[in-house]
Scaffold this motif. Sequence first.
Motif, PDB file in Angstrom:
ATOM      1  N   HIS A 136      49.005  51.541  28.307  1.00  0.00           N
ATOM      2  CA  HIS A 136      48.423  52.473  27.301  1.00  0.00           C
ATOM      3  C   HIS A 136      48.380  51.731  26.136  1.00  0.00           C
ATOM      4  O   HIS A 136      47.084  52.415  25.420  1.00  0.00           O
ATOM      5  CB  HIS A 136      49.612  53.312  26.914  1.00  0.00           C
ATOM      6  CG  HIS A 136      50.076  54.276  27.961  1.00  0.00           C
ATOM      7  ND1 HIS A 136      49.266  55.357  28.698  1.00  0.00           N
ATOM      8  CD2 HIS A 136      50.986  54.334  28.951  1.00  0.00           C
ATOM      9  CE1 HIS A 136      49.968  56.020  29.656  1.00  0.00           C
ATOM     10  NE2 HIS A 136      51.063  55.343  29.786  1.00  0.00           N
ATOM     11  N   LEU A 137      48.611  50.690  25.728  1.00  0.00           N
ATOM     12  CA  LEU A 137      48.343  49.974  24.589  1.00  0.00           C
ATOM     13  C   LEU A 137      46.675  49.488  24.573  1.00  0.00           C
ATOM     14  O   LEU A 137      45.988  49.627  23.590  1.00  0.00           O
ATOM     15  CB  LEU A 137      49.126  48.768  24.389  1.00  0.00           C
ATOM     16  CG  LEU A 137      48.867  47.789  23.172  1.00  0.00           C
ATOM     17  CD1 LEU A 137      48.981  48.532  21.945  1.00  0.00           C
ATOM     18  CD2 LEU A 137      49.646  46.595  23.310  1.00  0.00           C
ATOM     19  N   LEU A 138      46.414  49.042  25.579  1.00  0.00           N
ATOM     20  CA  LEU A 138      44.966  48.740  25.857  1.00  0.00           C
ATOM     21  C   LEU A 138      44.209  49.541  26.017  1.00  0.00           C
ATOM     22  O   LEU A 138      43.056  49.518  25.182  1.00  0.00           O
ATOM     23  CB  LEU A 138      44.944  47.509  26.854  1.00  0.00           C
ATOM     24  CG  LEU A 138      45.778  46.482  26.890  1.00  0.00           C
ATOM     25  CD1 LEU A 138      45.518  45.505  28.233  1.00  0.00           C
ATOM     26  CD2 LEU A 138      45.376  45.601  25.723  1.00  0.00           C
ATOM     27  N   THR A 139      44.342  50.592  26.360  1.00  0.00           N
ATOM     28  CA  THR A 139      43.746  51.785  26.408  1.00  0.00           C
ATOM     29  C   THR A 139      43.433  52.349  25.080  1.00  0.00           C
ATOM     30  O   THR A 139      42.185  52.779  24.448  1.00  0.00           O
ATOM     31  CB  THR A 139      44.339  53.193  27.196  1.00  0.00           C
ATOM     32  OG1 THR A 139      44.438  52.551  28.583  1.00  0.00           O
ATOM     33  CG2 THR A 139      43.041  54.150  27.383  1.00  0.00           C
ATOM     34  N   GLY A 140      44.704  52.445  24.315  1.00  0.00           N
ATOM     35  CA  GLY A 140      44.358  52.802  23.002  1.00  0.00           C
ATOM     36  C   GLY A 140      43.472  51.904  21.995  1.00  0.00           C
ATOM     37  O   GLY A 140      42.876  52.388  21.232  1.00  0.00           O
ATOM     38  N   ILE A 141      43.948  50.685  22.223  1.00  0.00           N
ATOM     39  CA  ILE A 141      42.914  49.862  21.535  1.00  0.00           C
ATOM     40  C   ILE A 141      41.417  50.080  21.657  1.00  0.00           C
ATOM     41  O   ILE A 141      40.467  49.881  20.801  1.00  0.00           O
ATOM     42  CB  ILE A 141      43.437  48.223  21.710  1.00  0.00           C
ATOM     43  CG1 ILE A 141      44.913  48.094  21.186  1.00  0.00           C
ATOM     44  CG2 ILE A 141      42.383  47.242  20.717  1.00  0.00           C
ATOM     45  CD1 ILE A 141      45.213  48.035  19.861  1.00  0.00           C
ATOM     46  N   GLU A 142      41.334  50.235  22.877  1.00  0.00           N
ATOM     47  CA  GLU A 142      39.685  50.225  23.257  1.00  0.00           C
ATOM     48  C   GLU A 142      39.324  51.511  22.777  1.00  0.00           C
ATOM     49  O   GLU A 142      38.111  51.605  22.161  1.00  0.00           O
ATOM     50  CB  GLU A 142      39.802  50.310  24.926  1.00  0.00           C
ATOM     51  CG  GLU A 142      39.543  49.125  25.723  1.00  0.00           C
ATOM     52  CD  GLU A 142      39.298  49.295  27.244  1.00  0.00           C
ATOM     53  OE1 GLU A 142      39.092  50.630  27.621  1.00  0.00           O
ATOM     54  OE2 GLU A 142      39.086  48.487  27.881  1.00  0.00           O
ATOM     55  N   ASP A 143      40.143  52.587  22.599  1.00  0.00           N
ATOM     56  CA  ASP A 143      39.586  53.825  21.905  1.00  0.00           C
ATOM     57  C   ASP A 143      39.472  53.541  20.640  1.00  0.00           C
ATOM     58  O   ASP A 143      38.420  53.989  19.932  1.00  0.00           O
ATOM     59  CB  ASP A 143      40.704  54.821  22.128  1.00  0.00           C
ATOM     60  CG  ASP A 143      40.596  55.444  23.423  1.00  0.00           C
ATOM     61  OD1 ASP A 143      41.753  55.773  24.068  1.00  0.00           O
ATOM     62  OD2 ASP A 143      39.783  55.214  24.237  1.00  0.00           O
ATOM     63  N   VAL A 144      40.434  52.775  19.918  1.00  0.00           N
ATOM     64  CA  VAL A 144      40.206  52.364  18.506  1.00  0.00           C
ATOM     65  C   VAL A 144      38.776  51.628  18.347  1.00  0.00           C
ATOM     66  O   VAL A 144      37.811  51.803  17.270  1.00  0.00           O
ATOM     67  CB  VAL A 144      41.251  51.581  18.000  1.00  0.00           C
ATOM     68  CG1 VAL A 144      41.084  51.127  16.445  1.00  0.00           C
ATOM     69  CG2 VAL A 144      42.453  52.530  17.731  1.00  0.00           C
ATOM     70  N   CYS A 145      38.666  50.822  19.401  1.00  0.00           N
ATOM     71  CA  CYS A 145      37.280  49.978  19.136  1.00  0.00           C
ATOM     72  C   CYS A 145      36.329  50.894  19.559  1.00  0.00           C
ATOM     73  O   CYS A 145      35.050  50.470  19.190  1.00  0.00           O
ATOM     74  CB  CYS A 145      37.589  48.887  20.169  1.00  0.00           C
ATOM     75  SG  CYS A 145      37.634  47.295  19.433  1.00  0.00           S
ATOM     76  N   GLY A 146      36.409  51.924  20.144  1.00  0.00           N
ATOM     77  CA  GLY A 146      35.245  52.863  20.445  1.00  0.00           C
ATOM     78  C   GLY A 146      34.431  52.548  21.343  1.00  0.00           C
ATOM     79  O   GLY A 146      33.457  53.125  21.805  1.00  0.00           O
ATOM     80  N   HIS A 147      34.999  51.603  22.424  1.00  0.00           N
ATOM     81  CA  HIS A 147      34.104  51.700  23.798  1.00  0.00           C
ATOM     82  C   HIS A 147      34.710  52.098  25.039  1.00  0.00           C
ATOM     83  O   HIS A 147      35.869  52.033  24.962  1.00  0.00           O
ATOM     84  CB  HIS A 147      33.263  50.480  23.897  1.00  0.00           C
ATOM     85  CG  HIS A 147      34.263  49.276  24.097  1.00  0.00           C
ATOM     86  ND1 HIS A 147      34.649  48.207  23.095  1.00  0.00           N
ATOM     87  CD2 HIS A 147      34.820  48.835  25.156  1.00  0.00           C
ATOM     88  CE1 HIS A 147      35.385  47.636  23.795  1.00  0.00           C
ATOM     89  NE2 HIS A 147      35.596  47.698  24.982  1.00  0.00           N
ATOM     90  N   TYR A 148      34.080  52.572  25.869  1.00  0.00           N
ATOM     91  CA  TYR A 148      34.850  52.927  27.086  1.00  0.00           C
ATOM     92  C   TYR A 148      34.845  51.787  28.173  1.00  0.00           C
ATOM     93  O   TYR A 148      33.993  51.622  28.819  1.00  0.00           O
ATOM     94  CB  TYR A 148      34.005  54.019  27.844  1.00  0.00           C
ATOM     95  CG  TYR A 148      33.760  55.257  26.872  1.00  0.00           C
ATOM     96  CD1 TYR A 148      32.724  56.202  26.881  1.00  0.00           C
ATOM     97  CD2 TYR A 148      34.894  55.630  26.151  1.00  0.00           C
ATOM     98  CE1 TYR A 148      32.627  57.419  26.125  1.00  0.00           C
ATOM     99  CE2 TYR A 148      34.859  56.879  25.407  1.00  0.00           C
ATOM    100  CZ  TYR A 148      33.819  57.723  25.424  1.00  0.00           C
ATOM    101  OH  TYR A 148      33.831  58.850  24.662  1.00  0.00           O
TER     102      TYR A 148
ATOM    103  N   HIS B 162      39.935  52.368  29.878  1.00  0.00           N
ATOM    104  CA  HIS B 162      39.610  53.905  29.368  1.00  0.00           C
ATOM    105  C   HIS B 162      39.371  54.591  30.843  1.00  0.00           C
ATOM    106  O   HIS B 162      39.941  55.632  31.175  1.00  0.00           O
ATOM    107  CB  HIS B 162      38.425  53.807  28.630  1.00  0.00           C
ATOM    108  CG  HIS B 162      37.916  55.274  28.220  1.00  0.00           C
ATOM    109  ND1 HIS B 162      38.452  55.910  27.268  1.00  0.00           N
ATOM    110  CD2 HIS B 162      37.189  56.035  28.689  1.00  0.00           C
ATOM    111  CE1 HIS B 162      37.809  57.031  27.193  1.00  0.00           C
ATOM    112  NE2 HIS B 162      37.180  57.082  28.186  1.00  0.00           N
TER     113      HIS B 162
END
Lengths: 751, 220
Positions: free
Chosen positions: A499-511, A515
């Motif tokens: 979940h953390l890495l998914t969240g960070i990817e979302d913050v970073c903005g890329h899929y 994701h």
Amino acid sequence: MSAPRPARRSLRVRLSGLLCALWILSAAASRDVALRSNDTTGNSTRGSREDVHQQNRHKTFPVLSFKYEHVRKPFEISIWILLALLMKLGFHIIPRLSSIVPESCLLIFVGLLIGGIIKAIGEEPSVLDSQLFFLYLLPPIILDAGYFLPIRPFTENLGTILVFAVVGTLWNAFFIGGTMYGVCRIEGAQLASVDLMSCLLFGSIISAVDPVAVLAVFEEIHINELLHILVFGESLLNDAVTVVLYHLFEEFSHADTVTVADALLGVVCFLVVALGGIMVGAIYGVLGAFTSRFTSHTRVIEPLFVFLYSYMAYLSAEVFHLSGIMSLIACGVIMRPYVEANVSHKSYTTIKYFLKMLSSVSETLIFIFLGVSTVAGPHAWNWTFVVFTIILCLVSRVLGVIGLTYVLNKFRIVKLTKKDQFIIAYGGLRGAIAFSLGYLLTDSRMKNMFVTAIITVIFFTVFVQGMTIRPLVDLLAVKKKKESKGSINEEIHTQFMDHLLTGIEDVCGHYGHHHWKDKLNRFNKAYVKRWLIAGERSTEPQLISFYNKMEMKQAMMLVESGSAAKLPALVSSVSMQNQGPGRRAIPSISKSREEEIRKILRANLQKTRQRLRSYNRHDLMMDRFEDNISEIRFRRQRVEMERRMSHYLTVPANRQETPPVRKVCFDSEHKVYTYDDDESLRGRTVQLHPRAPDAVALLREPSQRPDHRSRAEPRETEPDDQEEQDQMKLLRCFSDPGPDKEDEDGSFLSG
Amino acid sequence: MGASQARYQQEYHDLVDKSGFSLEQIKNLHYRFHQLSGNNETISKGNLDIIPALEDNPIKSQIIDAFFDKRNQRQNETGSCEEIGFEQFVMVMSHFRPPPSPMTDAEKEAVRSLKLRFLFNMHDTGSDGTITLEEYRKVVEELLSKSEHMEEEVTKDIADAAMLEVASTNVPHMGPDEFYEGITFEHFQQILKDLEIESRMHIRFLDVDTTTMHCGKFSS
């Protein structure tokens, strides 16, 4: 100690002598072992004619007669399998043999012996029938591999695996085929008749890494997960490439010209074969999962669904010349999570052990037949061809691995080191699939030469590489597989990190990778699980299933290492609790709860004693093992209660005000308590953790007050309905995780 | 225009040194930062809260808090900020950089320690250096918060079981007088040492700006 040893040795000698005798007997008795139908019909008509003839004369009634022909086929099959397994048994009795020589080598060697013996007696040893191999011997091994495929490392390395499987195999095939063609052009080799297409065909047969051989060898060396999944995954996925290339080149070798259009069609064919195979497997997998949702009333046949749907997937794919192996893998992978959530624990164990058993038998038979076929088959030995084949196989594998790794490392996060590359290259074993494909060739001019070369390569890889890989792994200090103990902390943090890495990817903005994985999981949870998993387990989060599984495992472990305390009469144990109010610090429970508990305990014990041992295969009653579980469970509780009593008694009153980490109240008897067997309760903190198999724990929260008694009161109302639920849930682990409101009696009866 | 570019360049180079990202990656991150902050210099929690993809994430609030946690800035401060600037944003992101490889064992340990420290800080909301049972319970609760009909008892059980495991691995022989206060960082490292955090806890940072392209292929 020395006295039994000579006895054991002589026993072993006797055993091996007996085995040899049995082999000779079976060899003499069996004409064609690989089920080529022979003149059984002829024999039987002859037999019946004799019977008729005999009935005309009055003869004495035959008390004992010998009629072998009509059981001949099953008899031969059974005796072959039996003796193969006895051989396998024999290897493990001999002390150090199995640690030096991998089993596959030994089995091939035995096969050679058998073949030699059969030939010596003048019979004709049979060759491994390709149909037998592809339809009966190969699927169990692949299903076993696919069903238990470790998904996480597989998907994490999927790109690498695919590159090795597709590009690597293509490279191997063309390199070997092309170079062999060049070799065949050499003047003195007498190979001028071999044309390009045949060489390419040969290349495509010999290039594929064989899953059976890889499994057989790698299983014994316990290499780390990454390497194992890379080599093994490659061996599974290259089947699609092999199938396409084989059919392609076989077609082409009969055609006169090959156009570019044909080559393009080949590419299209590859995609169709691979994706089609996966799709067929997926369909059957979903069907299987869906079926398992409804099997709560017929638990006995649950494992059959798994096997049959998977086998159908394989056969259906083979009908269309799609990749049967990929279909089987896809079916197993897709079916597994849902089936496991639906079936009972016993069915799960059955599936697991049956698969392992079938695949073990298949593997043994395959290797023995390989040995026999070597002795049997018509050989055409050509030094140049064979030697060059071996050299080229090695060279192309090494070059392929190095080249591909170089490219792959640019994209991989965890790069593959030189050691890894070596093991991957060295682990490229050829096996029975290559042999069977070679044997299927129709063009008999080349066939014998090709088959000889293939067998030599197989022998080389299995014997030389198989035997030396273990010391090499030790020499190079390659990382071994670490034993995972199923730590709940690791599971929590694995999920947390997802979940953390998914969240960070979302913050970073890329899929990114996470994701999409997250999206897939959510889709799975929202839609797929609802359809394919029965009852309330469809909404169970993964962490909780993991936790429940672990609890159950620990409960089982506890049961198997049961305590030595005798089981006293239950009434007295419960009455021990009644002394609660009189003592200082015993965590007492209210009277009414005691009553309930006593009732439940008594009822359970009565049930245990009254249960009939039925051997009716239609309703498997709970068996002895589960009886023991309840007995031991009660025993355990008794011990725990006594211990706790003694602890609390020895603890001075003023220690009550410990911080609110956790205190323990008495829980319902459905719990199996764990503690380590060192004496004291380790502080009254996180100890005495009730390991509830699949039940919701009734652990009540401590407040800071030391007085347990008053605390028990407010919670009184909850335990009642909790216990009902607990009972249902408890039964789940031992009989069926079925729908919630299963009648208690019913669950004992259904199997 | 030229002057501010030069200033950015200088800042970027500093950040490259401090965080280990490449120049391209810093530029992309800056672009993203501007997107999130609405072209301001700093972002606040509100800016991160409205990211739509984070809605379904069960540990959303922990992730957001982690950005504002001073402990993740590697400057030995504690507490949290209200707003963070680009530099702090990059420093937090640097925890998720893929590890350079090959790594020596010492480097591996260092990277692992750094990442584990980040995780630890996320759990240790009380900033006292240990993860207490309450805090761990909260972690499990949050993890399971998005699933339906959550039973409180089970979350407590799971957290308790986990604590028990930590206790029994790290302090195997506790006397009857002791109790296990909380997970210290050393214990935390010990129980997670098999997970190989250094090679798992990372995301791919982009060298190319793909926020408009919707495909994340390249890695660092």
